[in-house]
Design a protein around this motif. Structure first.
Motif, PDB file in Angstrom:
ATOM      1  N   TYR A  61      -5.425   4.541   3.697  1.00 31.04           N
ATOM      2  CA  TYR A  61      -6.675   4.676   2.946  1.00 31.04           C
ATOM      3  C   TYR A  61      -8.004   4.578   3.502  1.00 31.04           C
ATOM      4  O   TYR A  61      -8.823   5.006   2.903  1.00 31.04           O
ATOM      5  CB  TYR A  61      -6.542   3.911   1.449  1.00 31.04           C
ATOM      6  CG  TYR A  61      -5.195   4.082   0.715  1.00 31.04           C
ATOM      7  CD1 TYR A  61      -5.160   5.271  -0.045  1.00 31.04           C
ATOM      8  CD2 TYR A  61      -4.058   3.412   1.093  1.00 31.04           C
ATOM      9  CE1 TYR A  61      -3.935   5.484  -0.582  1.00 31.04           C
ATOM     10  CE2 TYR A  61      -2.970   3.683   0.184  1.00 31.04           C
ATOM     11  CZ  TYR A  61      -2.674   4.735  -0.652  1.00 31.04           C
ATOM     12  OH  TYR A  61      -1.590   4.856  -1.024  1.00 31.04           O
ATOM     13  N   ILE A 106      -2.218   7.071  -7.216  1.00 27.47           N
ATOM     14  CA  ILE A 106      -3.512   7.592  -7.460  1.00 27.47           C
ATOM     15  C   ILE A 106      -3.490   8.976  -8.442  1.00 27.47           C
ATOM     16  O   ILE A 106      -2.486   9.884  -7.837  1.00 27.47           O
ATOM     17  CB  ILE A 106      -4.138   8.074  -6.004  1.00 27.47           C
ATOM     18  CG1 ILE A 106      -4.039   6.672  -5.120  1.00 27.47           C
ATOM     19  CG2 ILE A 106      -5.573   8.694  -6.013  1.00 27.47           C
ATOM     20  CD1 ILE A 106      -4.494   6.885  -3.674  1.00 27.47           C
ATOM     21  N   SER A 138      -2.091  10.511   8.171  1.00 21.97           N
ATOM     22  CA  SER A 138      -1.554   9.986   7.128  1.00 21.97           C
ATOM     23  C   SER A 138      -1.046  11.276   6.228  1.00 21.97           C
ATOM     24  O   SER A 138      -1.789  12.343   6.625  1.00 21.97           O
ATOM     25  CB  SER A 138      -2.292   8.956   6.134  1.00 21.97           C
ATOM     26  OG  SER A 138      -3.472   9.693   5.655  1.00 21.97           O
ATOM     27  N   CYS A 170       0.368  12.690   2.092  1.00 20.90           N
ATOM     28  CA  CYS A 170       0.550  12.302   0.912  1.00 20.90           C
ATOM     29  C   CYS A 170       1.827  12.427   0.367  1.00 20.90           C
ATOM     30  O   CYS A 170       2.739  13.319   0.815  1.00 20.90           O
ATOM     31  CB  CYS A 170      -0.083  13.519   0.109  1.00 20.90           C
ATOM     32  SG  CYS A 170      -0.094  13.340  -1.772  1.00 20.90           S
ATOM     33  N   ASN A 191      -3.648   1.047   7.347  1.00 23.68           N
ATOM     34  CA  ASN A 191      -4.129   1.148   5.995  1.00 23.68           C
ATOM     35  C   ASN A 191      -4.490   2.773   6.041  1.00 23.68           C
ATOM     36  O   ASN A 191      -5.450   3.180   6.503  1.00 23.68           O
ATOM     37  CB  ASN A 191      -5.098   0.264   5.542  1.00 23.68           C
ATOM     38  CG  ASN A 191      -5.437   0.291   4.314  1.00 23.68           C
ATOM     39  OD1 ASN A 191      -4.972   1.594   3.634  1.00 23.68           O
ATOM     40  ND2 ASN A 191      -6.156  -0.541   3.540  1.00 23.68           N
ATOM     41  N   CYS A 240      -0.365   7.185  -0.308  1.00 19.48           N
ATOM     42  CA  CYS A 240      -0.274   7.976   1.281  1.00 19.48           C
ATOM     43  C   CYS A 240       0.454   6.870   1.989  1.00 19.48           C
ATOM     44  O   CYS A 240       0.580   5.705   1.968  1.00 19.48           O
ATOM     45  CB  CYS A 240      -1.890   7.657   1.585  1.00 19.48           C
ATOM     46  SG  CYS A 240      -2.942   8.759   0.458  1.00 19.48           S
ATOM     47  N   LEU A 274       0.833  -1.329  -0.026  1.00 17.33           N
ATOM     48  CA  LEU A 274      -0.054   0.120   0.044  1.00 17.33           C
ATOM     49  C   LEU A 274       0.839   1.227  -0.099  1.00 17.33           C
ATOM     50  O   LEU A 274       0.549   2.168  -0.920  1.00 17.33           O
ATOM     51  CB  LEU A 274      -0.831  -0.023   1.508  1.00 17.33           C
ATOM     52  CG  LEU A 274      -2.107  -0.859   1.473  1.00 17.33           C
ATOM     53  CD1 LEU A 274      -2.624  -0.896   2.505  1.00 17.33           C
ATOM     54  CD2 LEU A 274      -3.148  -0.578  -0.061  1.00 17.33           C
ATOM     55  N   THR A 275       1.799   1.428   1.034  1.00 17.39           N
ATOM     56  CA  THR A 275       2.508   2.654   1.048  1.00 17.39           C
ATOM     57  C   THR A 275       3.621   2.822   0.102  1.00 17.39           C
ATOM     58  O   THR A 275       3.656   3.950  -0.296  1.00 17.39           O
ATOM     59  CB  THR A 275       3.183   2.770   2.541  1.00 17.39           C
ATOM     60  OG1 THR A 275       4.050   1.562   2.852  1.00 17.39           O
ATOM     61  CG2 THR A 275       2.065   2.575   3.404  1.00 17.39           C
ATOM     62  N   ALA A 310      -7.186  11.050  -0.827  1.00 24.71           N
ATOM     63  CA  ALA A 310      -7.497   9.665  -0.628  1.00 24.71           C
ATOM     64  C   ALA A 310      -6.801   9.474   0.619  1.00 24.71           C
ATOM     65  O   ALA A 310      -6.979   8.278   1.481  1.00 24.71           O
ATOM     66  CB  ALA A 310      -6.786   8.606  -1.477  1.00 24.71           C
ATOM     67  N   CYS A 311      -5.882  10.262   1.089  1.00 19.41           N
ATOM     68  CA  CYS A 311      -5.181  10.124   2.507  1.00 19.41           C
ATOM     69  C   CYS A 311      -6.123  10.465   3.708  1.00 19.41           C
ATOM     70  O   CYS A 311      -6.505  11.602   3.941  1.00 19.41           O
ATOM     71  CB  CYS A 311      -4.071  10.888   2.565  1.00 19.41           C
ATOM     72  SG  CYS A 311      -2.819  10.603   1.287  1.00 19.41           S
ATOM     73  N   ASN A 312      -6.219   9.528   4.419  1.00 12.39           N
ATOM     74  CA  ASN A 312      -7.048   9.515   5.769  1.00 12.39           C
ATOM     75  C   ASN A 312      -6.156  10.119   7.027  1.00 12.39           C
ATOM     76  O   ASN A 312      -5.131  10.502   6.862  1.00 12.39           O
ATOM     77  CB  ASN A 312      -7.814   8.530   6.156  1.00 12.39           C
ATOM     78  CG  ASN A 312      -9.114   8.305   5.172  1.00 12.39           C
ATOM     79  OD1 ASN A 312     -10.285   9.080   5.340  1.00 12.39           O
ATOM     80  ND2 ASN A 312      -8.862   7.477   4.204  1.00 12.39           N
TER      81      ASN A 312
END
Length: 229
Positions: free
Chosen positions: A220, A174, A196, A198, A218, A209, A20-21, A191-193
């Motif tokens: 996202y 993304i 987190s 960018c 995660n 992210c 993911l990262t 998309a980054c929550n």
């Protein structure tokens, strides 16, 4: 019962890992093969193709283009946007005893690939139809493989004869802007929550992210990054 597996879109290409990262994904990619009989007549040849849709590209930093054989000429063709790139690799040897483990042109050669490739075609040809080395090497092989997942030796000719796929790394991100974080952070679909940030990548468009230092999870998902306990 076999465990469930993920396939690339509607193809039979298996997805075997996902980071993911890092914005990376590992798939199983088909090898190219060019084979001859003892008389020098072709018995089998394929030229596997792979076409990626945005935001996916072939990783130039995590893969190598490799050709294996003692009478082998391999060509990698790919596109970066509308620009075509061609990479070549030649491998020759006269006997099994001349082969070492260096992959430096004697039985095996390797080269880097350009960054940002959205597709690839691998083709093979032979100078002498393997007629002089058929007894120990009737086929040529070529493939893009994740670095560190193939080590050449004098047993590789035999091992590759029963190897249809090898792992390869795909980059993803993304969005599609050259400098994406500045623009993405102002959009509603950012998309980054929580906890987190960018991250831009030097060799691709789009962003990924990452959890802030001291957090894991995660990035996202809402509250997907949690502090270490």
């Amino acid at each position: 019962m076999e465990p469930p597996s993920a396939n690339w879109t509607d193809s039979n290409i298996h997805i075997t890992n996902f980071w993911l990262t890092e914005g990376e994904m590992q798939i199983m990619s088909y090898t190219a093969r060019d084979c001859y009989d003892q008389k020098g007549e072709g018995t089998y040849q394929n030229s596997p193709e792979l076409t990626l849709i945005p935001p996916y590209t072939i990783s130039a930093t995590k893969n190598k283009f490799i050709a294996v054989g003692c009478d082998t000429y391999a060509i990698f063709t790919g596109y970066q946007g509308e620009q075509r790139y061609i990479t070549e690799c030649m491998s020759l040897c006269n006997s099994l005893g001349s082969v070492d483990e260096s992959c430096s042109g004697v039985g095996c050669c390797q080269t880097s690939i350009p960054s940002g490739m959205k597709n690839r075609t691998v083709t093979l040809s032979s100078y002498y139809n393997h007629s002089d080395i058929w007894s120990f090497n009737p086929c040529s092989y070529a493939f893009i493989v994740q670095e560190g997942h193939f080590r050449f030796s004098n047993t590789s000719f035999q091992e590759l004869s029963v190897t249809e796929q090898v792992p390869m790394v795909i980059d993803w991100a993304i969005g599609n802007e050259p400098d994406p974080c500045d623009a993405a952070e102002r959009r509603q679909d950012f998309a980054c929550n929580n906890n987190s940030e960018c991250v831009n990548h030097d060799n691709r468009n789009g962003y990924v992210c990452e959890c802030f230092p001291g957090n894991e999870g995660n990035p996202y998902l809402p509250d997907g990054c949690q502090g270490n306990v």
